[in-house]
Design an enzyme around this catalytic site. Sequence first.
Site, PDB file in Angstrom:
ATOM      1  N   SER B 129       0.845  -1.186   0.000  1.00 37.79           N
ATOM      2  CA  SER B 129       0.000   0.000   0.000  1.00 37.79           C
ATOM      3  C   SER B 129       0.892   1.251   0.000  1.00 37.79           C
ATOM      4  O   SER B 129       1.822   1.316  -0.807  1.00 37.79           O
ATOM      5  CB  SER B 129      -0.930  -0.047   1.206  1.00 37.79           C
ATOM      6  OG  SER B 129      -2.105   0.686   0.997  1.00 37.79           O
ATOM      7  N   ASP B 298      -8.307  -7.066  -5.405  1.00 39.89           N
ATOM      8  CA  ASP B 298      -8.061  -5.696  -4.959  1.00 39.89           C
ATOM      9  C   ASP B 298      -8.749  -4.739  -5.931  1.00 39.89           C
ATOM     10  O   ASP B 298      -8.405  -4.696  -7.112  1.00 39.89           O
ATOM     11  CB  ASP B 298      -6.552  -5.433  -4.917  1.00 39.89           C
ATOM     12  CG  ASP B 298      -6.174  -4.128  -4.221  1.00 39.89           C
ATOM     13  OD1 ASP B 298      -7.034  -3.234  -4.116  1.00 39.89           O
ATOM     14  OD2 ASP B 298      -5.005  -4.001  -3.821  1.00 39.89           O
ATOM     15  N   HIS B 331      -7.504  -5.815  -1.133  1.00 43.26           N
ATOM     16  CA  HIS B 331      -6.247  -5.115  -0.871  1.00 43.26           C
ATOM     17  C   HIS B 331      -5.578  -5.598   0.419  1.00 43.26           C
ATOM     18  O   HIS B 331      -4.364  -5.654   0.513  1.00 43.26           O
ATOM     19  CB  HIS B 331      -6.530  -3.617  -0.797  1.00 43.26           C
ATOM     20  CG  HIS B 331      -5.317  -2.760  -0.625  1.00 43.26           C
ATOM     21  ND1 HIS B 331      -4.310  -2.720  -1.560  1.00 43.26           N
ATOM     22  CD2 HIS B 331      -4.951  -1.916   0.365  1.00 43.26           C
ATOM     23  CE1 HIS B 331      -3.371  -1.886  -1.152  1.00 43.26           C
ATOM     24  NE2 HIS B 331      -3.725  -1.384   0.003  1.00 43.26           N
TER      25      HIS B 331
END
Lengths: 350, 350
Positions: B129, B298, B331
């Site tokens: 991330s 994701d 994610h």
Amino acid sequence: MLHEVLPLESGEELVNPTLHYAVYGRLNAARDNAVLVCHALSGSAQVAEWWPQLFLPGGLLDLERDCVIGINIFGSCYGSTGPQSIDPATGEVYGPTFPLINIRDMVRVEAKLIESLGIARLKLAIGASIGGMQVLEWAILFPERVARAISIGVAPLGAMGLGLNHLQRQAIMLDPAWKGGYYGDGPQPEGGLALARALGIISYKSVPLFEQRFNRKPNRHGEENPWISTSAGQNGRFDVAGYLDHQGEKFNPRFDANSYIAITRTMDTFDPVRGHESPFVAYSRITAHLTLVGISTDWLFPPEDIRSMAAIIRAAGARCDYREMASVHGHDAFLAEPEQLVRLLTPVFE
Amino acid sequence: MLHEVLPLESGEELVNPTLHYAVYGRLNAARDNAVLVCHALSGSAQVAEWWPQLFLPGGLLDLERDCVIGINIFGSCYGSTGPQSIDPATGEVYGPTFPLINIRDMVRVEAKLIESLGIARLKLAIGASIGGMQVLEWAILFPERVARAISIGVAPLGAMGLGLNHLQRQAIMLDPAWKGGYYGDGPQPEGGLALARALGIISYKSVPLFEQRFNRKPNRHGEENPWISTSAGQNGRFDVAGYLDHQGEKFNPRFDANSYIAITRTMDTFDPVRGHESPFVAYSRITAHLTLVGISTDWLFPPEDIRSMAAIIRAAGARCDYREMASVHGHDAFLAEPEQLVRLLTPVFE
């Protein structure tokens, strides 16, 4: 106005509710040319205003032939009884105490209205989103009273959709102008309603559509630069942010916060098999020709959920075909790509 | 603390900023066993607290062998300079005036810190991330100073991600306790931050995961019934709503609203090719062995975006392989399925 007490699935009741409806075209002598068009969250009985493409030449409907009826759902703010109406029990505006309306409650009262117009059997019931929910319950609850049914972009809301509705309501209630729903004639919680609408819009669109339209461009209006700070720690908006803010702003003058909460709660209730002995018992009631339409990029009502539902309905012995719009527009495709929808559905009528 | 004026890409500067960092294990004599683990939005320098699975036996890291360093990013509330710090220029807490931090600003100051520890070349830089954003900029800005780089679940945020970040900030700022960001020592805008976090959580998960976990079940805690009204027009929550509310509530005690705004703005800035002559010029700088990891479900950082980025990097002549986690977790899979991540990455080290 219905002069009666309407019992609701929640155990509450609506006393002497008002149904606002619109009629386009004329009922024929046999009264067998009536088309019911059910509207979605922020729609109204005025079908020609929010879904005009249905009426275009070569479209699905023809006012020389069809009599088109639109009915405003309870909880809305476009004429039917809703949170802005007076509760006969108290003499005060319902506001946040407006009862929980189930899709079935709505369909039952729609059926009363249709019956009162002398219509024994609808030629067609068609709707998308919350409108599609009503159509499917029509086919189950009143099988002999609808010949053909088209339900677009809808299945029982999954957990993601339930979560998104919950957060939209939380946004409205976070706004200090919400006042527990008792904002009355005062300013409504505009910031909260705008944020709720923006989040709803995100769910009606798709990742690829946003990518095509907005990408990482800065706001197309004005001179905003997302790469620098502005006063009070803000920075310029990207294009998608300008779009979302605008969608929220233009929604406020035309919609009511309590209505938004009421209708999303109604949306949550949709579950055509609930209370029936089994899905097969529920769906085997259907005698209409039923068409379910899914949209390829719809992530609020994923097409695979709708396709599965169609399979169960067929397994129950009812006539149900599934068709899919191939569209980048997500859930909103039924409004954004009307020509494709008409092409997809025209064989249904032939 | 760095006794200097740090220029920022936005044109602003940070005066005498503090960097909080943590070191696990020991640097060897050659100082070539240093692993930099970059953290994500709500993470900290304390890598072993938020990503302990990296350190397990058979994991990627071994404290008998590696020296693991974590650095808290600017804008955060876990030790490094952020909105809760005093602005030397005013003597007041920055609050909402905390400057816009670009990922590159962060990486440049991390490089200074690493250099000050006598480390000429990192053995590995790894992150997911926002952590993955830092890793990729490390590989571009300081090619000779990182041998191996692993960037997980990240590409420049697309329009959907930019829109979601915008709405999360709007939620915080809607809360009356926000006070323009000047809530100071008073209560922070908890409702807004909880709503922002819940919306973030939705973006870190996936539709199929929510379906598996929550479906249309009512709230598992307590006796809530979504089918009836409760007082003041509420109805019982579905399970997913209880989960989202809980995620928001437990986030408040551990995070700061101004930090959430600052860090999401930083997240928006990530664009590794911006300012370079071309993508090829930017990516051809990379000499590290680079691995990009995408996650199948994701939707915040779609795997196809990451795969495309890997293709451009290889076309620019750099060594870059793309690997994909097959996971329903969206994610968050890099935290939710650490064993799979380790299995996926172990060949990278061999």
